[in-house]
Each structure stands twice: as C-alpha cells, then as structure tokens.
Design a protein around this motif. Structure first.
Motif, short mmCIF file in Angstrom:
data_model
loop_
_atom_site.label_atom_id
_atom_site.label_comp_id
_atom_site.label_asym_id
_atom_site.label_seq_id
_atom_site.Cartn_x
_atom_site.Cartn_y
_atom_site.Cartn_z
N HIS A 32 -35.57 -72.11 -2.88
CA HIS A 32 -35.91 -71.30 -4.05
C HIS A 32 -35.41 -69.86 -3.89
O HIS A 32 -35.46 -69.30 -2.79
N ASN A 33 -34.99 -69.30 -5.00
CA ASN A 33 -34.49 -67.92 -4.96
C ASN A 33 -35.66 -66.94 -4.84
O ASN A 33 -36.79 -67.24 -5.23
N THR A 38 -32.18 -62.03 2.41
CA THR A 38 -30.77 -61.67 2.30
C THR A 38 -29.91 -62.93 2.15
O THR A 38 -30.28 -64.02 2.61
N VAL A 42 -29.97 -66.72 4.23
CA VAL A 42 -30.00 -68.03 3.57
C VAL A 42 -28.83 -68.90 4.06
O VAL A 42 -29.00 -70.07 4.37
N MET A 61 -26.08 -71.36 -1.42
CA MET A 61 -26.83 -70.09 -1.52
C MET A 61 -26.56 -69.42 -2.88
O MET A 61 -27.48 -68.95 -3.55
N VAL A 64 -28.29 -71.19 -5.74
CA VAL A 64 -29.72 -70.85 -5.78
C VAL A 64 -29.91 -69.42 -6.31
O VAL A 64 -30.77 -69.17 -7.16
N HIS A 65 -29.07 -68.53 -5.84
CA HIS A 65 -29.13 -67.13 -6.28
C HIS A 65 -28.96 -67.02 -7.80
O HIS A 65 -29.63 -66.23 -8.47
N1 TYC Z 1 -31.47 -63.45 -4.28
C1 TYC Z 1 -31.26 -63.07 -2.89
C2 TYC Z 1 -30.56 -61.72 -2.86
O1 TYC Z 1 -30.00 -61.29 -3.84
C3 TYC Z 1 -30.42 -64.11 -2.13
C4 TYC Z 1 -31.10 -65.44 -2.03
C5 TYC Z 1 -30.39 -66.61 -2.28
C6 TYC Z 1 -32.44 -65.52 -1.63
C7 TYC Z 1 -30.99 -67.85 -2.15
C8 TYC Z 1 -33.06 -66.78 -1.52
O2 TYC Z 1 -32.91 -69.15 -1.61
C9 TYC Z 1 -32.32 -67.93 -1.77
N2 TYC Z 1 -30.59 -61.07 -1.70
#
Ligand code: TYC
Length: 110
Positions: A32-33, A38, A42, A61, A64-65
């Motif tokens: 999950h995002n 960071t 991930v 990654m 998900v982002h």
């Molecule tokens: N959204 C996070 C960021 O911008 C990156 C991220 C990606 C976090 C996937 C969790 O499961 C994830 N730093």
C-alpha cells in the motif's frame, strides 16, 4: 464415506473414496502507498523480501506510488504471512509506516 462393494462370492470390500489432492489456496501480498516511506526503501523491500529484480522492483513501487496499491507477490498462506511480517518489521525498524496486506486469489477449477 467409504463405498461398500459386494462381489459374486459375497465378499464385501470397503473402497476408500479417492482423496482429492487440491492445490493450496494462494494469496496475493498487497503493498500500500503512503506519503512517508521512501521509494528506495520500498524497492529494497521488494528486492530482499520478495526477490524482485531491480527493474521489476522499481516498476511495482511506481505502480503502488501512482495507484495506491499493487501486488508484491503471490504465495501460499504461511509464506505470504511470513513475508508481510518480515517487510513490516523491516519498515518499523526504520520508522516507515509501510503497510502490506494479503488477500486470497479466487479459486481456479481443476
Ligand atoms: N509514496 C512514497 C513516496 O513518495 C513512495 C511509496 C511507494 C511508499 C510505494 C509506499 O508502498 C509504497 N515517498
């Protein structure tokens, strides 16, 4: 229940019903995002816990982002549970709120 077969001599044989060897149910591990974990962490988790190659880890990654959720891998229940625990323990050890869940895949017919 066992079937009973009787032959011409009157002998009764109990026949055990064949036990169906079902494939074990598989579970998707979902990543999950969140706004704090960071991208590098991930990718590292996808590499070390889910054995994804660098490019694949980055692809998952980013998915998900951008979409909020994605599949880290598909495993039998106990393996999936262990990987969720390992990944979340690693995240907590670095104070990231990364969250993983699991859900059963829909049953396939034989
Ligand atoms: N959204 C996070 C960021 O911008 C990156 C991220 C990606 C976090 C996937 C969790 O499961 C994830 N730093």
């Amino acid at each position: 229940m066992a079937d009973r077969l009787e032959n011409d001599a009157g002998t009764i044989t109990q026949v055990k019903p064949e036990k169906k060897l079902k494939r074990p149910r598989l579970y998707r591990v979902l990543l999950h995002n969140d706004d704090y974990t960071t991208r590098e962490f991930v990718v590292q988790v996808l590499h070390t816990v889910f054995h994804r190659g660098e490019q694949e880890a980055i692809r998952i990654m980013l998915h998900v982002h951008h979409t909020g959720v994605g599949v880290a891998g598909v495993f039998t229940r106990e393996v999936a549970e262990t990987k969720v625990q390992r990944a979340e323990r690693l995240a907590r050890s670095q104070e990231f709120p990364l969250r993983l869940t699991m859900e059963p895949e829909e049953e396939e017919d034989a």
